[in-house]
Design a protein around this motif. Structure first.
Motif, short mmCIF file in Angstrom:
data_model
loop_
_atom_site.label_atom_id
_atom_site.label_comp_id
_atom_site.label_asym_id
_atom_site.label_seq_id
_atom_site.Cartn_x
_atom_site.Cartn_y
_atom_site.Cartn_z
N ASN A 130 15.67 10.06 27.63
CA ASN A 130 16.66 8.37 28.21
C ASN A 130 15.17 8.52 28.44
O ASN A 130 15.29 6.65 28.70
CB ASN A 130 16.84 9.51 29.59
N GLY A 131 14.11 8.39 28.96
CA GLY A 131 12.98 7.69 28.90
C GLY A 131 12.36 7.21 28.55
O GLY A 131 12.23 6.10 28.18
N VAL A 132 12.38 7.93 27.45
CA VAL A 132 11.44 6.89 25.89
C VAL A 132 12.00 5.95 25.77
O VAL A 132 12.13 4.66 25.16
CB VAL A 132 11.17 7.90 24.91
N LEU A 136 35.16 4.98 26.29
CA LEU A 136 34.76 6.04 27.26
C LEU A 136 34.18 5.47 28.72
O LEU A 136 34.10 5.76 30.01
CB LEU A 136 34.86 7.38 27.40
N ALA A 137 32.46 5.58 28.16
CA ALA A 137 31.45 5.16 29.05
C ALA A 137 31.14 3.88 29.51
O ALA A 137 31.56 3.52 30.78
CB ALA A 137 30.12 5.69 28.00
N ALA A 138 31.87 3.03 29.07
CA ALA A 138 31.78 1.77 28.94
C ALA A 138 32.95 0.93 30.30
O ALA A 138 32.97 0.31 31.08
CB ALA A 138 32.23 0.59 27.35
N ALA A 161 35.39 10.51 37.05
CA ALA A 161 36.72 10.36 36.16
C ALA A 161 35.75 9.85 34.41
O ALA A 161 36.19 10.75 33.93
CB ALA A 161 37.12 9.05 36.67
N GLN A 162 34.85 9.05 34.46
CA GLN A 162 34.20 8.68 33.51
C GLN A 162 33.53 10.02 33.49
O GLN A 162 33.63 10.71 31.57
CB GLN A 162 32.63 7.85 33.62
N SER A 163 32.56 10.72 33.73
CA SER A 163 32.42 11.92 33.42
C SER A 163 33.70 13.09 32.75
O SER A 163 33.18 14.11 31.92
CB SER A 163 31.10 12.67 34.14
N ALA A 164 34.47 13.10 33.20
CA ALA A 164 34.96 14.39 33.29
C ALA A 164 35.72 14.23 31.77
O ALA A 164 36.05 14.46 30.83
CB ALA A 164 36.19 14.23 34.48
N ALA A 171 25.06 3.06 27.28
CA ALA A 171 25.27 4.38 26.08
C ALA A 171 24.05 5.57 26.11
O ALA A 171 24.62 6.43 25.55
CB ALA A 171 24.03 3.02 25.16
N TRP A 172 23.88 5.88 27.53
CA TRP A 172 23.29 7.27 27.88
C TRP A 172 24.63 7.83 28.16
O TRP A 172 24.00 9.36 27.81
CB TRP A 172 22.49 7.17 28.17
N ALA A 173 25.72 7.41 28.91
CA ALA A 173 26.85 8.83 29.20
C ALA A 173 26.81 9.73 28.17
O ALA A 173 27.33 11.16 28.70
CB ALA A 173 26.91 7.58 30.14
#
Length: 295
Positions: free
Chosen positions: A225-227, A32-34, A99-102, A261-263
């Motif tokens: 996320n930063g690390v 769904l994220a990719a 759309a991705q986030s939803a 990967a983070w989304a």
């Protein structure tokens, strides 16, 4: 349906549950994220080639290096073309990433509540919810923009350094307060079929009395996320690649992989937070338990 074991969660507990959900259905969340992200990257590549931006920029830099004065008409055409490219990419990014986030919110909700879901179901629900997410985000953006315009006008009219400092500090604090209060707005728009105004009001109401926790969760996500991004860059790019060109290309690849990967972590966290706020304010855990009782 068995009622999920919901209870008020701490900031660390929310993140732990999100990673547990991620581990339970990694292919679902990564897909769904990719897919939307790669679709956006492909669209940008097609537009770049189709609109001839690479050729135009190469010719412009060649002229500047040769000391030649760029043709005014040609330069204007390049600027207009680049502005059109940026506008198209911006609109496409808003639509695709909404759309991705939803879709990620819908999938996280289903897995969290123990309900069956699939890539197709979550993607379709995300597409249906994306206009509401876009509308709510646009309202929030316009509200913040109007507020900052008023502050800038006030600073310009006064011409006082003290007014400038106070107005800037007030604007930053107000912006952080508003963003914290509307963090679960996309979740409400997706899961409750709420319109833009209703989603904003719903998020604001759920956040009352919990804004410090929400802010702490935001800060924790930023740090994580930063690390993770820094570690990926150092381990796979800086320590292994010596060639500057290869390092630059691989850095972009690593950025894409990290964003994909983070989304699910980001939107999964907002979704679990939404349910945590409902448990605290509306006894949502008791509601689910009652719905699961045999009739």
């Amino acid at each position: 349906m068995n009622a999920p074991q919901l209870r008020p969660l701490g900031v660390g507990d929310i993140v732990d549950r999100v990673f547990a959900l991620y581990k339970a259905r990694p292919l679902l969340f990564l897909g769904l994220a990719a897919v939307p992200y790669l679709l956006l990257v492909g669209l940008i590549a097609v537009l770049t080639v189709g609109m001839g931006l690479t050729t135009d920029l190469f010719e412009l830099f060649s002229d500047l290096e040769a000391g030649a004065t760029p043709n005014a008409q040609g330069l204007a055409a390049r600027i207009v073309g680049f502005a059109a490219f940026v506008l198209i990419v911006l609109i496409a990014a808003v639509v695709i990433l909404s759309a991705q986030s939803a879709a990620l919110v819908d999938a996280t909700s289903s897995v969290y509540l123990g309900r069956a879901t699939s890539f197709g179901d979550a993607a379709r629900n995300g597409l249906r919810a994306s206009p509401r997410v876009i509308g709510a985000g646009l309202l929030l953006f316009l509200g913040l923009l109007v507020g900052w315009v008023v502050l800038v006008v006030a600073m310009a009219v006064s011409g006082e350094v003290l007014v400038f400092v106070l107005a800037t500090v007030a604007g930053v604090i107000a912006t952080a307060y508003i963003l914290t209060s509307t963090l679960v707005m996309p979740v409400a728009a997706t899961l409750e079929n709420a319109g833009p105004v209703t989603a904003l009001r719903r998020s604001w109401t759920l956040s009352e009395g919990n804004r410090w926790r929400v802010l702490g969760l935001q800060m924790l996500l930023l740090i994580l996320n930063g690390v993770i991004s820094t570690l990926l860059s150092v381990l796979f790019i800086g320590a292994l690649i010596g060639d500057e060109t290869v390092r630059t290309v691989l850095q972009q690849v690593v950025n894409v992989v990290a964003n994909v990967a983070w989304a699910p972590v980001q939107w999964g966290t907002f979704t679990v937070l939404y349910y945590d706020l409902r448990v605290r304010r509306e006894a949502f855990d008791l509601q689910l338990a009652a719905e699961a009782l045999p009739r």
